[in-house]
Design a protein around this motif. Structure first.
Motif, short mmCIF file in Angstrom:
data_model
loop_
_atom_site.label_atom_id
_atom_site.label_comp_id
_atom_site.label_asym_id
_atom_site.label_seq_id
_atom_site.Cartn_x
_atom_site.Cartn_y
_atom_site.Cartn_z
N ALA A 172 0.87 -1.05 0.15
CA ALA A 172 -0.07 -0.07 -0.03
C ALA A 172 0.87 1.22 -0.18
CB ALA A 172 -0.88 0.17 1.21
N VAL A 173 0.44 2.39 -0.58
CA VAL A 173 1.15 3.50 -0.86
C VAL A 173 1.17 4.07 0.61
CG1 VAL A 173 -0.99 5.19 -1.11
CG2 VAL A 173 1.45 5.77 -1.96
N HIS A 174 0.57 3.85 1.63
CA HIS A 174 0.79 4.58 3.09
C HIS A 174 1.68 3.65 3.98
CE1 HIS A 174 -2.15 7.51 1.95
NE2 HIS A 174 -2.91 6.37 1.55
N GLN A 175 1.92 2.48 3.38
CA GLN A 175 2.83 1.67 4.19
C GLN A 175 3.63 0.99 2.99
OE1 GLN A 175 0.54 -0.91 6.97
NE2 GLN A 175 0.96 0.51 8.45
N PRO A 176 4.45 1.53 2.29
CA PRO A 176 5.19 0.98 1.28
C PRO A 176 6.59 0.19 1.68
CG PRO A 176 5.88 3.09 1.18
CD PRO A 176 4.69 2.83 2.53
N THR A 177 6.84 -0.78 0.84
CA THR A 177 8.17 -1.56 1.19
C THR A 177 9.16 -0.51 0.89
OG1 THR A 177 7.09 -3.61 0.65
CG2 THR A 177 9.85 -3.38 0.71
N TRP A 178 9.24 0.19 -0.13
CA TRP A 178 10.21 1.23 -0.34
C TRP A 178 9.32 2.41 -1.09
CZ3 TRP A 178 10.24 2.53 -5.52
CH2 TRP A 178 9.80 1.48 -6.35
N ALA A 179 9.93 3.59 -1.04
CA ALA A 179 9.16 4.94 -1.59
C ALA A 179 10.26 5.90 -2.04
CB ALA A 179 8.15 5.48 -0.70
N LEU A 180 9.93 6.64 -3.04
CA LEU A 180 10.55 7.78 -3.39
C LEU A 180 9.39 8.82 -3.46
CD1 LEU A 180 13.07 9.17 -5.00
CD2 LEU A 180 12.15 8.45 -7.15
N GLU A 181 9.49 10.09 -3.01
CA GLU A 181 8.59 11.06 -2.88
C GLU A 181 9.15 12.42 -3.45
OE1 GLU A 181 5.90 9.72 0.97
OE2 GLU A 181 7.39 11.11 1.38
N LEU A 182 8.45 13.12 -4.20
CA LEU A 182 8.61 14.24 -5.00
C LEU A 182 7.73 15.13 -4.66
CD1 LEU A 182 9.18 12.52 -8.36
CD2 LEU A 182 10.92 12.80 -6.64
N SER A 183 8.16 16.25 -4.45
CA SER A 183 7.21 17.41 -4.09
C SER A 183 6.65 18.01 -5.32
CB SER A 183 7.88 18.67 -3.47
OG SER A 183 9.10 19.31 -4.19
N SER A 184 5.71 19.36 -5.07
CA SER A 184 5.22 19.77 -6.17
C SER A 184 6.34 20.77 -6.68
CB SER A 184 4.22 20.86 -5.77
OG SER A 184 4.53 21.63 -5.09
N HIS A 185 6.35 21.35 -8.14
CA HIS A 185 7.31 22.01 -8.59
C HIS A 185 8.90 21.28 -9.03
CE1 HIS A 185 4.78 25.58 -7.75
NE2 HIS A 185 4.99 25.02 -6.57
N PHE A 186 8.73 19.74 -8.90
CA PHE A 186 9.66 18.88 -9.15
C PHE A 186 10.06 19.15 -10.56
CE2 PHE A 186 12.04 14.98 -9.95
CZ PHE A 186 12.69 15.01 -9.07
N PRO A 187 11.22 19.40 -11.05
CA PRO A 187 11.43 19.67 -12.72
C PRO A 187 10.98 18.52 -13.30
CG PRO A 187 13.45 20.26 -11.20
CD PRO A 187 12.45 19.55 -10.44
N THR A 188 10.34 18.67 -14.81
CA THR A 188 9.87 17.67 -15.43
C THR A 188 11.03 16.95 -15.93
OG1 THR A 188 8.06 19.45 -16.11
CG2 THR A 188 8.25 17.58 -17.53
N PRO A 189 12.13 17.36 -16.35
CA PRO A 189 13.20 16.41 -16.96
C PRO A 189 13.61 15.39 -15.95
CG PRO A 189 13.76 18.67 -17.34
CD PRO A 189 12.65 18.88 -16.47
N LEU A 190 13.59 15.77 -14.49
CA LEU A 190 13.83 14.95 -13.48
C LEU A 190 12.83 13.72 -13.23
CD1 LEU A 190 16.14 16.93 -12.59
CD2 LEU A 190 15.77 15.94 -10.31
N LEU A 191 11.65 14.34 -13.54
CA LEU A 191 10.45 13.28 -13.39
C LEU A 191 10.43 12.40 -14.59
CD1 LEU A 191 7.96 12.42 -11.98
CD2 LEU A 191 6.50 14.26 -13.07
N GLN A 192 10.76 13.01 -15.75
CA GLN A 192 10.67 11.88 -16.94
C GLN A 192 11.77 10.83 -16.61
OE1 GLN A 192 11.14 14.96 -19.65
NE2 GLN A 192 9.16 14.88 -20.62
N ASP A 193 12.98 11.27 -16.25
CA ASP A 193 14.04 10.35 -15.96
C ASP A 193 13.62 9.07 -14.83
OD1 ASP A 193 15.63 11.51 -17.98
OD2 ASP A 193 16.86 12.45 -16.61
N ILE A 194 12.83 9.60 -14.05
CA ILE A 194 12.59 8.69 -12.80
C ILE A 194 11.32 7.94 -13.15
CG2 ILE A 194 11.44 8.63 -10.49
CD1 ILE A 194 13.16 11.23 -9.93
#
Length: 192
Positions: free
Chosen positions: A154-176
């Protein structure tokens, strides 16, 4: 102070304790923090960008200690690029579609539930990505993650997670968002 061997513009600095390391770009606006003692779902990596060395944070990303090494590496390599640190594009339907195109092309299933858009990788126990439209509303300083890349039950109890805030750059988001597609065979196995 020693220079980072691969990216000469990053300085490696010790903090007030031996549990973490901070890497600052020579402009002092992009920063990375690594917590040596983090385990499991504790935050191990934090990336942040600032308009000036003393301004409020523009955006940030965190990765738990159990986050897939491939995702963390994709985030760090993308963040090391010059284009990643420019002003973030506003989140529109177009930028969200562009950033998640690799997921659609690879057959990830998209669902919408209230304020959330979910993408789930094909296969059992694979990675998921969640977009929170409420957290994406234009305002600075929100503690809610706009994007969550996760694996587990579940998203609220993940085994692992990467969290990104608003205004996160689109090029980084595309790579991820490209990495879970190419690394989806290992998406259920956390890194150490």
């Amino acid at each position: 102070m020693s220079r980072h061997p691969r990216h000469a513009e990053l300085d490696r600095e010790g903090t007030w304790d031996d549990d973490s390391t901070v890497a600052n770009h020579e402009s002092l606006t992009p920063r990375a923090l690594f917590d040596h003692e983090a385990q499991g779902r504790d935050t191990k990596w934090t990336l942040a960008a600032y308009e000036t060395p003393v301004s409020d944070r523009l955006w940030h990303a965190t990765a738990a200690a159990s986050t897939l090494a491939e995702l963390v590496l994709a985030m760090l390599n993308s963040a090391a690029g010059e284009s990643a640190w420019g002003p973030a594009a506003s989140l529109t339907e177009t930028t969200i579609t562009q950033a998640t195109r690799p997921l659609a092309d690879a057959g990830w299933m998209q669902t919408i539930e209230g304020r959330y858009i979910h993408w789930e990788a094909p296969g059992e126990g694979a990675a998921c990505i969640q977009f929170d439209a409420f957290a994406a509303r234009p305002r600075f300083g929100s503690a809610l993650p706009t994007w969550t890349v996760w694996g587990g039950n579940a998203v609220h109890q993940p085994t692992w997670a990467l969290e990104l805030s608003s205004h996160f750059p689109t090029p980084l988001l595309q790579d991820i968002s490209s990495e879970p597609v190419t690394g989806s065979k290992s998406a259920a196995a956390p890194s150490d």
